[in-house]
Enzyme design. Sequence first.
Site, PDB file in Angstrom:
ATOM      1  N   HIS A 164       1.138  -1.278   0.108  1.00 55.59           N
ATOM      2  CA  HIS A 164      -0.608  -0.040  -0.303  1.00 55.59           C
ATOM      3  C   HIS A 164       1.630   0.869   0.531  1.00 55.59           C
ATOM      4  O   HIS A 164       1.729   0.851   1.121  1.00 55.59           O
ATOM      5  CB  HIS A 164      -1.288   0.249   1.105  1.00 55.59           C
ATOM      6  CG  HIS A 164      -2.270   0.835   1.296  1.00 55.59           C
ATOM      7  ND1 HIS A 164      -3.193   1.271   0.877  1.00 55.59           N
ATOM      8  CD2 HIS A 164      -1.476   2.355   2.028  1.00 55.59           C
ATOM      9  CE1 HIS A 164      -3.852   2.221   1.105  1.00 55.59           C
ATOM     10  NE2 HIS A 164      -2.636   3.283   1.510  1.00 55.59           N
TER      11      HIS A 164
ATOM     12  N   GLY B  18      -7.055   3.410   2.605  1.00 54.30           N
ATOM     13  CA  GLY B  18      -7.780   3.208   1.122  1.00 54.30           C
ATOM     14  C   GLY B  18      -7.066   3.948   0.062  1.00 54.30           C
ATOM     15  O   GLY B  18      -6.171   4.040  -0.828  1.00 54.30           O
TER      16      GLY B  18
ATOM     17  N   LEU C 289      -9.547  -4.066   4.817  1.00 53.97           N
ATOM     18  CA  LEU C 289      -9.245  -3.283   3.352  1.00 53.97           C
ATOM     19  C   LEU C 289      -8.329  -2.189   4.263  1.00 53.97           C
ATOM     20  O   LEU C 289      -8.159  -1.884   4.842  1.00 53.97           O
ATOM     21  CB  LEU C 289      -9.395  -2.032   2.474  1.00 53.97           C
ATOM     22  CG  LEU C 289      -8.878  -1.393   1.665  1.00 53.97           C
ATOM     23  CD1 LEU C 289      -9.016  -2.658   0.656  1.00 53.97           C
ATOM     24  CD2 LEU C 289      -9.835  -0.195   0.364  1.00 53.97           C
ATOM     25  N   ASP C 290      -6.813  -3.006   3.697  1.00 52.63           N
ATOM     26  CA  ASP C 290      -5.775  -2.343   4.081  1.00 52.63           C
ATOM     27  C   ASP C 290      -4.910  -1.854   5.900  1.00 52.63           C
ATOM     28  O   ASP C 290      -4.613  -1.611   6.144  1.00 52.63           O
ATOM     29  CB  ASP C 290      -5.685  -0.690   4.061  1.00 52.63           C
ATOM     30  CG  ASP C 290      -5.485  -0.499   2.223  1.00 52.63           C
ATOM     31  OD1 ASP C 290      -5.048  -1.604   1.625  1.00 52.63           O
ATOM     32  OD2 ASP C 290      -6.265   0.620   1.740  1.00 52.63           O
ATOM     33  N   ALA C 291      -5.719  -2.642   6.148  1.00 50.71           N
ATOM     34  CA  ALA C 291      -5.886  -3.299   7.925  1.00 50.71           C
ATOM     35  C   ALA C 291      -5.170  -4.588   8.468  1.00 50.71           C
ATOM     36  O   ALA C 291      -5.085  -4.680   9.716  1.00 50.71           O
ATOM     37  CB  ALA C 291      -7.162  -3.029   8.440  1.00 50.71           C
TER      38      ALA C 291
END
Lengths: 282, 282, 282, 282
Positions: free
Chosen positions: D190, D199, D225-227
């Site tokens: 990311h 995000g 998401l992205d976690a």
Amino acid sequence: MNHIILINCKDRAGIIRAVTSFIFESGGNVVYLDQHVDKDAGIFFMRIEFESSDNFETMRFKANFESKIGLPYQMDWSMYSPETIPNMAIFVSKYNHCLYDILSRYKSGELKVNIPFILSNHNDLRYISEQFEIPFYHIPVTKENKAQAEYEQLELLNRHKVDFIVLARYMQIVTENIISKFTNKIINIHHSFLPAFAGAKPYHAAFKRGVKIIGATSHYVTEELDAGPIIEQDVVPVSHSHSIKDFISKGRDLEKIVLSRAVNLHVERKTMVYNNKTVIFS
Amino acid sequence: MNHIILINCKDRAGIIRAVTSFIFESGGNVVYLDQHVDKDAGIFFMRIEFESSDNFETMRFKANFESKIGLPYQMDWSMYSPETIPNMAIFVSKYNHCLYDILSRYKSGELKVNIPFILSNHNDLRYISEQFEIPFYHIPVTKENKAQAEYEQLELLNRHKVDFIVLARYMQIVTENIISKFTNKIINIHHSFLPAFAGAKPYHAAFKRGVKIIGATSHYVTEELDAGPIIEQDVVPVSHSHSIKDFISKGRDLEKIVLSRAVNLHVERKTMVYNNKTVIFS
Amino acid sequence: MNHIILINCKDRAGIIRAVTSFIFESGGNVVYLDQHVDKDAGIFFMRIEFESSDNFETMRFKANFESKIGLPYQMDWSMYSPETIPNMAIFVSKYNHCLYDILSRYKSGELKVNIPFILSNHNDLRYISEQFEIPFYHIPVTKENKAQAEYEQLELLNRHKVDFIVLARYMQIVTENIISKFTNKIINIHHSFLPAFAGAKPYHAAFKRGVKIIGATSHYVTEELDAGPIIEQDVVPVSHSHSIKDFISKGRDLEKIVLSRAVNLHVERKTMVYNNKTVIFS
Amino acid sequence: MNHIILINCKDRAGIIRAVTSFIFESGGNVVYLDQHVDKDAGIFFMRIEFESSDNFETMRFKANFESKIGLPYQMDWSMYSPETIPNMAIFVSKYNHCLYDILSRYKSGELKVNIPFILSNHNDLRYISEQFEIPFYHIPVTKENKAQAEYEQLELLNRHKVDFIVLARYMQIVTENIISKFTNKIINIHHSFLPAFAGAKPYHAAFKRGVKIIGATSHYVTEELDAGPIIEQDVVPVSHSHSIKDFISKGRDLEKIVLSRAVNLHVERKTMVYNNKTVIFS
């Protein structure tokens, strides 16, 4: 109770097992273990922390450890209590940033040492010792009085049972005699990323060479100038737009942080020295 | 239309005013200006970008600039169009990471150059030139054929109108003759934070010294080995737990990034050289 | 004599020429110029330093500059003498590392400010103010006494003609009223790389999230918590082996360095604010 | 022969001793040991490498280890041979820098994996798969064909016995079904220092916020998401002078390095996951 053991010996099979078994059988519980093998040199290094009950007999443990583990494995080992607070002397000259940084950490309890005195070849920083209420000794060093100065320094170091010395921008060479009495126990900060720019005026040399990063290096002092085992290094970017004065200003921040990190590592018994290099445990 | 002017001259009052006024009166609009004065050396440096209408007469502007500004201020100046794509030759030996990095940036349009050929003293990386469909010339260099090799290299450089050369881990010394024909136009990557560990096997030397950071340095090539003007440097932390092989592996990533940054700065006309140092415009 | 001018205005052609010509014609010699254009916002920013003879009439220059340059270009501009020393108030709570760092820089002449007083909602750090012989005011803040506390704070700020405020780990929200009176004149240090981990206990949040870097951010204070224009940020690597206590300890070093850098930039008039962002001149 | 064991279990006294004794008695020689205790969670983690003779019976060792160590200590453990080369699928969309970086490391033997195929929802990067002679599958994903696309993806992953997946800037969400089948086996990059700017369009958000550092984060993919658990992060300084385009350009270099480091850590079995965090062994 907590205990720290530092070990180095010739590498061979079964060392970790032997040590951890001995600690286990002695009633200890390992809470940290870090080890390193230098394969080229064939040397094994280990740092172990273990907990014990409060009636743990440290003397007996040490005697047994030496006979059952230390001797058979021909170990060079030492054992510490994290509660033992070492005596740290500070040598300074005229720059105050490292001294201020160390003393503020000391005063706030961040740095777990006793500071019996500050020694300087100048009187410029005496005011800081007064601010922090720490004895200050002024021992000027000249060509003529070198032997006398060393004698006075040693007398102070002995009288105050100093465990290690921090050269917080001490712009004077420590004598071979003192170095030999404090092997791997004198920490210096040099204002360059060694081995680049050893010796005098490293910021001027860095400026002249046009480097794009400058650095600072903390190391144990050996007889060869700026060539001892490196403990910690860090750098900061610079550009053509920075003057020598800017280098010096940026360098000050590096120097104090890099020196304090090294002092902390030494105090926490996280450094080992061999072949003029360091093992720094995590 | 966009134009870039690079200037250096003896520092004196009014230069910025003179240049910006001239550009204004010639119908240009300054969109970027960065300047630097080396006060010790008394030299003024400036990089200006300006926009003009499309019917701007560059030839006439240059002639007028020279007579009205360049000559009176005794400037060393040059003017470029950002649309002009330079011809960049790549010299390699056996390591592929810098070559792969450059070619993938080239292929994706990130690096705005033409690459007329890749030259190597070995055949090991020919396969990459085929992957990227770029001509590959194998010119082995031995004690005996040095003159002939240089002749062939120069012939290629001339024939392809090469503007500058990138030594992407070319493990061979470029001849004085070529260096003198490409002054400040040959970019090398050295795998240490210079001036530490110049010369051969820097990772081995860094490992032996026990440093806690390793670095890479891109610089313009001069006759003295690894002593040319530094364009870009970066470092990465290492510890006792890293082997020489680890140093080499971590270094690869540094080398390719540091070299590509330098190449980009050169292509974008953001570098100026004086006194064996660089001014790097932002 | 040296003078600094900070300018921002709508971007248009000829600004640099106009300003540098005006300075030249007024007998000044530009020694530094840095400019920036935010193309999206269409705003032009510039910082100029120039030298003049000692009998330079600053008042007359300012009046002429406003009428001939400032008004026609609709500039927001200000002019400073680097010799003017600003009055800086320090607000603290219980953590001492930032306070010690600022005061040691102040005492050694590195930080060119007057410090009329230290204000705290606790008495814990009074001893440091005594060490450095700076007046200390204890103004506790509770739900009930908020208005009275603000009144006392403002009275102190006014009486001592405070130019700007440094929140050196002041763990209390500054009132809207004070913020509005000191727009872009209150510098805070937040112990995370904002916008990550805004609000309370950022090290705990970072530990829970398992990040591999932690950071610190200095910024101008606005009404929205931890959301003001960022002046400076830095980070340090961490790993799974570090506890929250380790994060806090590593963070302390970051915080004090990042805050001091921001304070210096502000003092040297190298910051400009627009659209909740900063331009930081080199 | 070399062997790697990864262990996690409830922390208790004697684990290291038990494991190292078992290995010793089984004829193994520990050459590397790194352990970590999460004191809050009460979990013990260890990575051990040991050597054995070539006629070492791995199956028998594993059975004995489970009955004598694994079961009594309620361990979650696994054992690997460093010689086993995993199958790694690459998912991409339109950005080529991460793909080029991975493939050049793969081609040069730096990255020890098999790459059975590259999968993309676009055809843009097919040419790179051809350059490197790796099968390329184009599976477009739309609202309508989601189930069919997932089916095709799973069929490919199964048929090629894929061990783990690298999302090298795959701009499409991987389905819950695939995530559940590849728990802690999908690595994403990311383009921000998470948790900041999760995000879409993180560089745009970073530009708008006016941060002074930008970053990249590689992490295992989870449903949120992205976690997911962070493997590696790095940052690079930026300033007001950089445009969003500059952020993207600087970010590319970060992304490819940070992703490749994470892939290497995973391949070398140096990562363990718990409580949505990672332990990264040295």
